[in-house]
Design a protein around this motif. Structure first.
Motif, PDB file in Angstrom:
ATOM      1  N   PRO A 247       2.155  -2.911  -1.316  1.00 22.54           N
ATOM      2  CA  PRO A 247       1.759  -1.757  -2.140  1.00 22.54           C
ATOM      3  C   PRO A 247       1.636  -2.143  -3.611  1.00 22.54           C
ATOM      4  O   PRO A 247       2.207  -3.138  -4.051  1.00 22.54           O
ATOM      5  N   HIS A 248       0.890  -1.334  -4.352  1.00 20.91           N
ATOM      6  CA  HIS A 248       0.681  -1.537  -5.790  1.00 20.91           C
ATOM      7  C   HIS A 248      -0.076  -2.819  -6.072  1.00 20.91           C
ATOM      8  O   HIS A 248       0.143  -3.466  -7.085  1.00 20.91           O
ATOM      9  N   MET A 249      -0.953  -3.201  -5.167  1.00 22.92           N
ATOM     10  CA  MET A 249      -1.793  -4.357  -5.422  1.00 22.92           C
ATOM     11  C   MET A 249      -2.812  -4.015  -6.495  1.00 22.92           C
ATOM     12  O   MET A 249      -3.140  -2.864  -6.718  1.00 22.92           O
ATOM     13  N   VAL A 250      -3.327  -5.060  -7.162  1.00 23.55           N
ATOM     14  CA  VAL A 250      -4.343  -4.824  -8.180  1.00 23.55           C
ATOM     15  C   VAL A 250      -5.585  -4.241  -7.531  1.00 23.55           C
ATOM     16  O   VAL A 250      -5.853  -4.468  -6.360  1.00 23.55           O
ATOM     17  N   GLU A 251      -6.335  -3.505  -8.312  1.00 26.35           N
ATOM     18  CA  GLU A 251      -7.482  -2.800  -7.757  1.00 26.35           C
ATOM     19  C   GLU A 251      -8.743  -3.652  -7.740  1.00 26.35           C
ATOM     20  O   GLU A 251      -9.773  -3.223  -7.250  1.00 26.35           O
ATOM     21  N   GLU A 252      -8.691  -4.858  -8.308  1.00 29.73           N
ATOM     22  CA  GLU A 252      -9.837  -5.746  -8.274  1.00 29.73           C
ATOM     23  C   GLU A 252      -9.425  -7.050  -7.614  1.00 29.73           C
ATOM     24  O   GLU A 252      -8.264  -7.416  -7.601  1.00 29.73           O
ATOM     25  N   GLY A 253     -10.405  -7.769  -7.083  1.00 24.70           N
ATOM     26  CA  GLY A 253     -10.133  -9.057  -6.464  1.00 24.70           C
ATOM     27  C   GLY A 253     -10.032  -8.951  -4.957  1.00 24.70           C
ATOM     28  O   GLY A 253     -10.145  -7.862  -4.381  1.00 24.70           O
ATOM     29  N   PRO A 254      -9.828 -10.081  -4.284  1.00 24.34           N
ATOM     30  CA  PRO A 254      -9.776 -10.096  -2.816  1.00 24.34           C
ATOM     31  C   PRO A 254      -8.634  -9.245  -2.270  1.00 24.34           C
ATOM     32  O   PRO A 254      -7.585  -9.115  -2.899  1.00 24.34           O
ATOM     33  N   VAL A 255      -8.845  -8.657  -1.096  1.00 23.98           N
ATOM     34  CA  VAL A 255      -7.816  -7.867  -0.425  1.00 23.98           C
ATOM     35  C   VAL A 255      -7.594  -8.439   0.970  1.00 23.98           C
ATOM     36  O   VAL A 255      -8.433  -9.156   1.498  1.00 23.98           O
ATOM     37  N   PRO A 256      -6.436  -8.153   1.590  1.00 23.81           N
ATOM     38  CA  PRO A 256      -6.162  -8.731   2.908  1.00 23.81           C
ATOM     39  C   PRO A 256      -6.906  -8.006   4.033  1.00 23.81           C
ATOM     40  O   PRO A 256      -7.112  -6.798   3.989  1.00 23.81           O
TER      41      PRO A 256
ATOM     42  N   TYR B 221      -7.478   0.200  -0.233  1.00 24.41           N
ATOM     43  CA  TYR B 221      -6.349  -0.497  -0.823  1.00 24.41           C
ATOM     44  C   TYR B 221      -5.931   0.106  -2.156  1.00 24.41           C
ATOM     45  O   TYR B 221      -4.792  -0.021  -2.568  1.00 24.41           O
ATOM     46  N   ARG B 222      -6.862   0.766  -2.830  1.00 19.38           N
ATOM     47  CA  ARG B 222      -6.508   1.385  -4.104  1.00 19.38           C
ATOM     48  C   ARG B 222      -5.392   2.388  -3.925  1.00 19.38           C
ATOM     49  O   ARG B 222      -4.597   2.625  -4.821  1.00 19.38           O
ATOM     50  N   GLN B 223      -5.286   2.956  -2.737  1.00 18.61           N
ATOM     51  CA  GLN B 223      -4.297   4.002  -2.513  1.00 18.61           C
ATOM     52  C   GLN B 223      -2.956   3.479  -1.995  1.00 18.61           C
ATOM     53  O   GLN B 223      -2.029   4.257  -1.776  1.00 18.61           O
ATOM     54  N   ASP B 224      -2.857   2.186  -1.768  1.00 22.24           N
ATOM     55  CA  ASP B 224      -1.576   1.583  -1.367  1.00 22.24           C
ATOM     56  C   ASP B 224      -0.982   2.236  -0.123  1.00 22.24           C
ATOM     57  O   ASP B 224       0.230   2.317   0.020  1.00 22.24           O
ATOM     58  N   ALA B 225      -1.806   2.716   0.768  1.00 22.60           N
ATOM     59  CA  ALA B 225      -1.289   3.576   1.834  1.00 22.60           C
ATOM     60  C   ALA B 225      -1.148   2.909   3.194  1.00 22.60           C
ATOM     61  O   ALA B 225      -0.521   3.473   4.090  1.00 22.60           O
ATOM     62  N   LEU B 226      -1.689   1.718   3.384  1.00 23.17           N
ATOM     63  CA  LEU B 226      -1.733   1.164   4.728  1.00 23.17           C
ATOM     64  C   LEU B 226      -0.347   0.863   5.285  1.00 23.17           C
ATOM     65  O   LEU B 226      -0.048   1.171   6.442  1.00 23.17           O
TER      66      LEU B 226
ATOM     67  N   LYS C 169       5.391  15.536   3.650  1.00 21.63           N
ATOM     68  CA  LYS C 169       5.501  14.964   2.308  1.00 21.63           C
ATOM     69  C   LYS C 169       6.862  14.298   2.116  1.00 21.63           C
ATOM     70  O   LYS C 169       6.956  13.197   1.561  1.00 21.63           O
ATOM     71  N   GLU C 170       7.924  14.951   2.597  1.00 19.22           N
ATOM     72  CA  GLU C 170       9.271  14.410   2.423  1.00 19.22           C
ATOM     73  C   GLU C 170       9.428  13.059   3.130  1.00 19.22           C
ATOM     74  O   GLU C 170      10.003  12.114   2.584  1.00 19.22           O
ATOM     75  N   THR C 171       8.890  12.989   4.351  1.00 18.20           N
ATOM     76  CA  THR C 171       9.013  11.747   5.116  1.00 18.20           C
ATOM     77  C   THR C 171       8.231  10.615   4.465  1.00 18.20           C
ATOM     78  O   THR C 171       8.713   9.473   4.398  1.00 18.20           O
ATOM     79  N   ILE C 172       7.039  10.905   3.977  1.00 17.56           N
ATOM     80  CA  ILE C 172       6.225   9.860   3.354  1.00 17.56           C
ATOM     81  C   ILE C 172       6.865   9.366   2.063  1.00 17.56           C
ATOM     82  O   ILE C 172       6.881   8.166   1.780  1.00 17.56           O
ATOM     83  N   HIS C 173       7.441  10.263   1.288  1.00 14.25           N
ATOM     84  CA  HIS C 173       8.146   9.831   0.078  1.00 14.25           C
ATOM     85  C   HIS C 173       9.352   8.956   0.445  1.00 14.25           C
ATOM     86  O   HIS C 173       9.637   7.959  -0.243  1.00 14.25           O
ATOM     87  N   LYS C 174      10.032   9.328   1.510  1.00 13.19           N
ATOM     88  CA  LYS C 174      11.183   8.525   1.939  1.00 13.19           C
ATOM     89  C   LYS C 174      10.726   7.136   2.380  1.00 13.19           C
ATOM     90  O   LYS C 174      11.346   6.119   2.029  1.00 13.19           O
ATOM     91  N   ILE C 175       9.664   7.077   3.148  1.00 11.01           N
ATOM     92  CA  ILE C 175       9.161   5.791   3.631  1.00 11.01           C
ATOM     93  C   ILE C 175       8.711   4.911   2.461  1.00 11.01           C
ATOM     94  O   ILE C 175       8.996   3.702   2.431  1.00 11.01           O
ATOM     95  N   CYS C 176       8.033   5.501   1.497  1.00  9.68           N
ATOM     96  CA  CYS C 176       7.610   4.722   0.328  1.00  9.68           C
ATOM     97  C   CYS C 176       8.817   4.209  -0.453  1.00  9.68           C
ATOM     98  O   CYS C 176       8.795   3.089  -0.988  1.00  9.68           O
ATOM     99  N   GLY C 177       9.881   5.016  -0.520  1.00  8.33           N
ATOM    100  CA  GLY C 177      11.115   4.563  -1.152  1.00  8.33           C
ATOM    101  C   GLY C 177      11.731   3.408  -0.392  1.00  8.33           C
ATOM    102  O   GLY C 177      12.203   2.423  -0.980  1.00  8.33           O
ATOM    103  N   ILE C 178      11.728   3.508   0.931  1.00  4.20           N
ATOM    104  CA  ILE C 178      12.269   2.442   1.772  1.00  4.20           C
ATOM    105  C   ILE C 178      11.482   1.153   1.560  1.00  4.20           C
ATOM    106  O   ILE C 178      12.069   0.057   1.448  1.00  4.20           O
ATOM    107  N   ILE C 179      10.167   1.241   1.487  1.00  6.04           N
ATOM    108  CA  ILE C 179       9.335   0.059   1.263  1.00  6.04           C
ATOM    109  C   ILE C 179       9.652  -0.564  -0.095  1.00  6.04           C
ATOM    110  O   ILE C 179       9.874  -1.775  -0.205  1.00  6.04           O
TER     111      ILE C 179
END
Length: 560
Positions: free
Chosen positions: A81-90, A149-154, A226-236
């Motif tokens: 998450p929080h990868m740069v928005e330009e350049g190669p992506v995985p 990837y801009r959304q850091d959501a995968l 929303k609560e679960t996704i915030h928790k998961i992002c915190g865990i990551i």
């Protein structure tokens, strides 16, 4: 399995394995009988808990450097998450970087991929399961390669997908610390996650998914709240380990996440590549006594104490109090020390160090005079210096550019300061490679200067990372460059017929031999990253050339 059930017969049990404390037996006979099966899984640690740090890993026997502590597969992995928005992506299938401005797309979900035929795209443990959900978005709304990837959501989506496919893994994941109390509603972190992850997933994928679930009667993702996704992002953010191989990958491991932080960690970890599912292997880097905690490092070893502690507070939500952070000299290196400017009349020649590095409002005092600086003044000065160093480092500098920066830095900071370290580490990789400073063009004084710089860097690096846990690539480069500069000096003297100075030449050759052997040992687990693989090959080639030269000239390295 319950820790009160015999691993062999599943009857009630009270006897625990003394090695790992992870399994129980009803009798010693059943423990012996189960040993063949348990041997490969037996772990030299137990999971403990303290009031200060919560759950942690505690050694259950003495461990020596190199001893294997833990091997395990990740619960889930994906692009960091929080990868740069330009350049190669995985690529979501194989996690290799997608090269080229116009990337191919997954034929099912239109996600950017390395190749439409990538085997990982159909693998249900990689991209296959998420592909159906990603395909729910209106393709006409896609805004180019970086839209997803801009959304850091995968990675967050992959965590959510464990709910149905791997409920036990999902339960393990939810047990991890998320620190929601420190990143709740109203904080910058909360707002960022709400926009970049939750809103993006909900607007583009979860709403169409709910419509589909209503039509089909299938419940694919039970909880997308929303609560679960915030928790998961915190865990990551708090627990994921970063894997820098071809691309930047983050992975969550069922046990490894319990290793606590220490700025001088006693363990070292390495990752297999994507074909082995990014399996992690953790080994002892330093001697670990029974009862000691097993530690890793959550931040960068080549940052000063101020920067490390600030990063840990902002990202991991604790203040480090380890022996390096507690020591104003940072283990005798003076890695954050300043040069005292003295009075207007005359500099005193002393160095400025913090009175209490664990106090964010501490004063910095001089070792020779009464001059004092506030922590804020030091922070401002060091940040200004850092910006200038970064600017030069990013502009393809020449040897003269870096020499000029180093001279300027000597007015303000200690020769071992981390900004000086960064410049010197770049310099030793330019001496001998840049026009005007090629091996045949360097003067003897320049060669001696480079060799001295290598030895200074090596001394600092070994103090900061005695177990080669965090800086093996830095150490490997220094050792290789020290070997090279010694060989240039040796061959220059040899060609000039100065063989009579055997003692000096022999000492340099012995240092070369030691550097190459140590570099090989330091880099023994650095074969899965492009940089590590390249450096290992370079050192192997240099070692072969060195020993051929030694044999050709009939030199005995064992002489005193």
């Amino acid at each position: 399995m319950s820790d009160k059930i015999c691993a062999e017969c599943q009857e009630p049990a009270e006897l625990k394995c003394s090695g790992c404390k992870m399994v129980s037996y009803c009798s010693k006979d059943h423990q012996k009988k189960h040993w063949k099966q348990h041997k490969a899984l037996c772990r030299p640690f137990e999971i403990g808990e303290t009031a200060e740090i919560g759950k942690c890993l505690i050694a259950t026997r003495d461990l020596n450097p190199g001893d294997l502590i833990l091997v395990e597969q990740p619960l889930v992995y994906g692009p960091t998450p929080h990868m740069v928005e330009e350049g190669p992506v995985p690529c979501p299938g194989c996690c290799r970087l997608i090269v080229g401005e116009k990337s191919p797309r997954c034929p099912n979900c239109d996600f950017p991929v390395c190749d439409p035929g990538c085997p990982g795209l159909c693998d249900m443990e990689n991209h296959g399961h998420e592909c159906m959900i990603l395909g729910l978005r209106d393709i006409s709304a896609i805004n180019g390669l970086h839209d997803f990837y801009r959304q850091d959501a995968l990675l967050a989506l992959r965590c959510l997908l464990l709910q149905k496919r791997h409920p036990k893994k999902y339960a393990q994941l939810l047990e991890m610390q998320s620190h929601l109390d420190k990143r709740g509603s109203g904080t910058d972190t909360y707002n960022d996650i709400q926009d970049r992850v939750f809103n993006y997933l909900d607007d583009n994928f979860f709403r169409p998914l709910k419509c589909m679930e209503m039509k089909t009667g299938k419940n694919i993702l039970p909880d997308t709240s929303k609560e679960t996704i915030h928790k998961i992002c915190g865990i990551i953010d708090v627990n994921a380990l970063e894997i820098n191989q071809d691309a930047e990958i983050s992975a969550l491991y069922p046990t490894a996440y319990l290793m606590e932080h220490n700025c001088v960690p006693n363990s070292v970890h390495s990752f297999d590549n994507v074909s082995q599912g990014y399996k992690i292997s953790i080994r002892a880097a330093l001697p670990i006594k029974k009862g000691e905690h097993i530690s890793t490092m959550y931040t960068h070893a080549l940052w000063g104490t101020q920067a490390r502690r600030e990063h840990l507070r902002e990202t991991k939500y604790f203040s480090c109090r380890c022996k390096r952070c507690s020591d104003p000299t940072e283990l005798g290196t003076n890695f954050s020390a300043l040069v005292c400017m003295g009075t207007n009349e005359q500099p005193c020649g002393g160095i400025q160090l913090p009175l209490d590095p664990l106090d964010d409002t501490t004063e910095w005092t001089c070792s020779k005079c009464e001059i004092r600086l506030t922590n804020n003044e030091v922070s401002y000065l060091v940040n200004q210096i850092g910006e200038e160093v970064d600017h030069v480092q990013l502009s393809s500098p020449t040897v003269r550019d870096l020499d000029a920066v180093l001279t300027k830095l000597s007015t303000f900071v200690h020769p071992n300061h981390y900004h000086c370290y960064a410049v010197k580490h770049s310099l030793i990789q330019l001496y001998g490679y840049q026009q005007g400073y090629m091996p045949s063009q360097m003067t003897d004084d320049t060669l001696i200067k480079k060799a001295s710089m290598c030895r200074e860097l090596l001394d600092v690096t070994k103090r900061l990372d005695p177990g080669n846990s965090r800086l093996p690539l830095y150490t490997g480069v220094i050792l290789h460059e020290l070997h090279l500069v010694n060989m240039i000096m040796v061959k220059r003297k040899w060609d000039l017929g100065m063989k009579t100075r055997v003692k000096g030449i022999l000492a340099m050759l012995q240092e070369c031999n030691k550097c190459l052997a140590e570099a090989k040992q330091v880099l023994q687990h650095e074969f899965t990253t492009p940089a590590g693989e390249k450096l290992n090959k370079l050192i192997s080639t240099s070692a072969q050339e060195f020993h051929r030269w030694i044999e050709r000239n009939k030199i005995d390295l064992s002489k005193n």
